[in-house]
Motif scaffolding. Structure first.
Motif, short mmCIF file in Angstrom:
data_model
loop_
_atom_site.label_atom_id
_atom_site.label_comp_id
_atom_site.label_asym_id
_atom_site.label_seq_id
_atom_site.Cartn_x
_atom_site.Cartn_y
_atom_site.Cartn_z
N UNK A 63 0.81 -1.22 0.00
CA UNK A 63 0.00 0.00 0.00
C UNK A 63 0.84 1.27 0.00
N UNK A 64 2.07 1.16 -0.46
CA UNK A 64 3.02 2.26 -0.27
C UNK A 64 3.09 3.21 -1.47
N UNK A 65 2.41 2.89 -2.56
CA UNK A 65 2.37 3.79 -3.69
C UNK A 65 3.64 3.87 -4.50
N UNK A 66 4.50 2.86 -4.40
CA UNK A 66 5.67 2.82 -5.27
C UNK A 66 5.23 2.40 -6.66
N UNK A 67 5.66 3.12 -7.66
CA UNK A 67 5.25 2.82 -9.03
C UNK A 67 6.41 2.20 -9.80
N UNK A 68 6.06 1.44 -10.82
CA UNK A 68 7.10 0.80 -11.61
C UNK A 68 6.62 0.43 -12.99
N UNK A 69 7.59 0.00 -13.81
CA UNK A 69 7.31 -0.49 -15.14
C UNK A 69 8.24 -1.65 -15.44
N UNK A 70 7.68 -2.66 -16.08
CA UNK A 70 8.46 -3.80 -16.55
C UNK A 70 8.39 -3.81 -18.07
N UNK A 71 9.56 -3.84 -18.71
CA UNK A 71 9.63 -3.82 -20.17
C UNK A 71 10.10 -5.18 -20.67
N UNK A 72 9.39 -5.71 -21.65
CA UNK A 72 9.81 -6.93 -22.32
C UNK A 72 9.83 -6.66 -23.82
N UNK A 73 11.00 -6.73 -24.44
CA UNK A 73 11.15 -6.56 -25.88
C UNK A 73 11.69 -7.85 -26.48
N UNK A 74 10.94 -8.40 -27.44
CA UNK A 74 11.36 -9.62 -28.13
C UNK A 74 11.51 -9.39 -29.62
N UNK A 75 10.49 -9.73 -30.41
CA UNK A 75 10.58 -9.53 -31.86
C UNK A 75 10.92 -8.11 -32.28
N UNK A 76 10.45 -7.11 -31.54
CA UNK A 76 10.75 -5.72 -31.91
C UNK A 76 12.24 -5.46 -31.91
N UNK A 77 12.91 -5.78 -30.82
CA UNK A 77 14.35 -5.51 -30.74
C UNK A 77 15.12 -6.40 -31.70
N UNK A 78 14.66 -7.64 -31.90
CA UNK A 78 15.36 -8.54 -32.82
C UNK A 78 15.25 -8.04 -34.26
N UNK A 79 14.08 -7.54 -34.66
CA UNK A 79 13.93 -7.03 -36.03
C UNK A 79 14.75 -5.77 -36.24
N UNK A 80 14.72 -4.85 -35.27
CA UNK A 80 15.47 -3.61 -35.43
C UNK A 80 16.97 -3.88 -35.54
N UNK A 81 17.49 -4.72 -34.67
CA UNK A 81 18.92 -5.03 -34.74
C UNK A 81 19.26 -5.86 -35.97
N UNK A 82 18.30 -6.66 -36.43
CA UNK A 82 18.54 -7.51 -37.59
C UNK A 82 18.75 -6.74 -38.88
N UNK A 83 18.32 -5.49 -38.93
CA UNK A 83 18.50 -4.68 -40.14
C UNK A 83 19.91 -4.11 -40.25
N UNK A 84 20.67 -4.19 -39.17
CA UNK A 84 22.00 -3.59 -39.12
C UNK A 84 23.02 -4.69 -38.84
N UNK A 85 24.19 -4.51 -39.35
CA UNK A 85 25.26 -5.47 -39.10
C UNK A 85 26.15 -4.96 -37.97
N UNK A 86 25.52 -4.69 -36.82
CA UNK A 86 26.28 -4.16 -35.69
C UNK A 86 27.13 -5.25 -35.04
N UNK A 87 28.33 -4.91 -34.60
CA UNK A 87 29.08 -5.85 -33.76
C UNK A 87 28.30 -6.13 -32.47
N UNK A 88 28.59 -7.25 -31.86
CA UNK A 88 27.84 -7.69 -30.67
C UNK A 88 27.76 -6.63 -29.57
N UNK A 89 28.85 -5.97 -29.17
CA UNK A 89 28.73 -4.99 -28.08
C UNK A 89 27.87 -3.78 -28.46
N UNK A 90 27.89 -3.37 -29.72
CA UNK A 90 27.05 -2.25 -30.16
C UNK A 90 25.58 -2.66 -30.12
N UNK A 91 25.30 -3.85 -30.65
CA UNK A 91 23.92 -4.34 -30.65
C UNK A 91 23.39 -4.48 -29.23
N UNK A 92 24.22 -4.99 -28.32
CA UNK A 92 23.78 -5.20 -26.94
C UNK A 92 23.47 -3.87 -26.26
#
Length: 322
Positions: free
Chosen positions: A24-53
């Motif tokens: 009952x303390x009124x702490x607010x939060x958000x949980x983000x889950x990105x799957x196909x969205x992040x995979x498709x965006x990164x898949x268009x670019x040939x980024x090295x692993x550390x850049x993609x991460x």
């Protein structure tokens, strides 16, 4: 159908911003889950692993911070530094449409040590610079921008510095990104978890004491910090199950999730407006095989104009009788 199943019936369990509250303390939060969205965006670019991460973490962080705001327009998160990765940029509209890109120096990145890459070290990979948060709600509104120095070892720590120095708010953020095994092969996923402490209000009925509120906040931060990267990225662990795993003893309530979509805002109109404004020297820099070629940095869509098409386009912009 259970209430838990109904929560995700229309949005799915991936590519969402899930708001929640710790009662009952009124702490607010958000949980983000990105799957196909992040995979498709990164898949268009040939980024090295550390850049993609690091770009995947940037996308998760942008969704996380945008979910905390009430706005109609575009929220942009951008880092600029003098390190091997000079730019990370992700933006998301109030409708949940996301895009992102990165710029980097391949030679300098190849020379970075393995520890810096494994830890996604901001000082070693991004260098000195700043992180900017911008809200653009259109032509007839003031644009809000917050800028802070890149202070911290990780993007999470840089965000904590922003909240402390610019917003005078207490917040905790946990980020994760990586390739995970799927039935179709390795795929990128990203996740974020954020909790935010609201100002203590003494006059609300049933409100615990300020000391209890302080203790609950410390407990919530500890519980949030205990979430592992594997938990944030696990496709088989649903978002609500993760929240219950972390905060069940405190009491947690999730609200309807907002979907996130892979969507770029580039268009013929925008490209042609830019081409009309460029000088002959600037157009020459865009030439490839005798054509002027424009490539969107976000989605890699390409526009190609030969001399006849370019002359016709620029003639359209000339005043009558020119």
């Amino acid at each position: 159908m259970s209430a838990r199943e109904a929560l995700f019936e229309h949005t799915g369990r991936d590519d969402i911003i899930l708001p929640f509250q710790i009662d009952p303390y009124g702490l607010r939060g958000r949980l983000i889950r990105l799957g196909p969205v992040v995979d498709r965006i990164l898949g268009r670019h040939d980024y090295p692993e550390p850049v993609a991460a690091m770009l995947a973490e940037t996308m998760a962080l942008a969704a996380c911070l945008a979910g905390a705001l009430k706005y109609e327009g575009i929220f942009t998160l951008q880092t600029k530094g003098d390190g091997p990765i000079s730019t990370l940029m992700a933006d998301i509209t109030s409708a949940g449409e996301m895009r992102a890109y990165a710029r980097y120096d391949a030679d300098r990145l190849a020379a970075a040590d393995a520890t810096a890459i494994a830890e996604r070290s901001v000082p070693r990979l991004l260098g000195g610079g700043y992180i900017a948060f911008t809200v653009d709600q259109g032509a007839n509104t003031d644009r809000y921008q917050g800028i802070v120095q890149l202070e911290g070892h990780t993007l999470s720590e840089c965000t904590h510095s922003y909240f402390r120095n610019s917003e005078q708010l207490e917040a905790g953020v946990k980020l994760a990104a990586g390739r995970v095994a799927t039935a179709d092969g390795p795929a990128w996923r990203a996740g974020a978890l954020m909790i935010q402490r609201l100002p203590y209000q003494r006059d609300l009925p049933g409100r615990p004491s300020e000391d209890e509120y302080d203790e609950t906040w410390r407990t919530a931060v500890t519980l949030m910090s205990s979430a592992t990267a594997a938990e944030l990225l696990a496709e088989e662990l649903s978002p609500d199950q993760l929240l219950l795993r972390l905060f069940h003893s405190e009491g947690v309530r999730a609200y309807p999730p907002q979907p996130v979509a892979d969507s770029c805002r580039c268009s013929n109109v925008r490209v042609e407006r830019v081409l009309r404004a460029l000088s002959a020297e600037e157009l020459a820099d865009l030439r490839q095989d005798e054509d002027v070629v424009v490539v969107c940095e976000f989605c890699k869509r390409e526009w190609r104009y030969d001399d006849a098409a370019l002359d016709a386009l620029r003639a359209d912009d000339e005043p009558p009788g020119f």
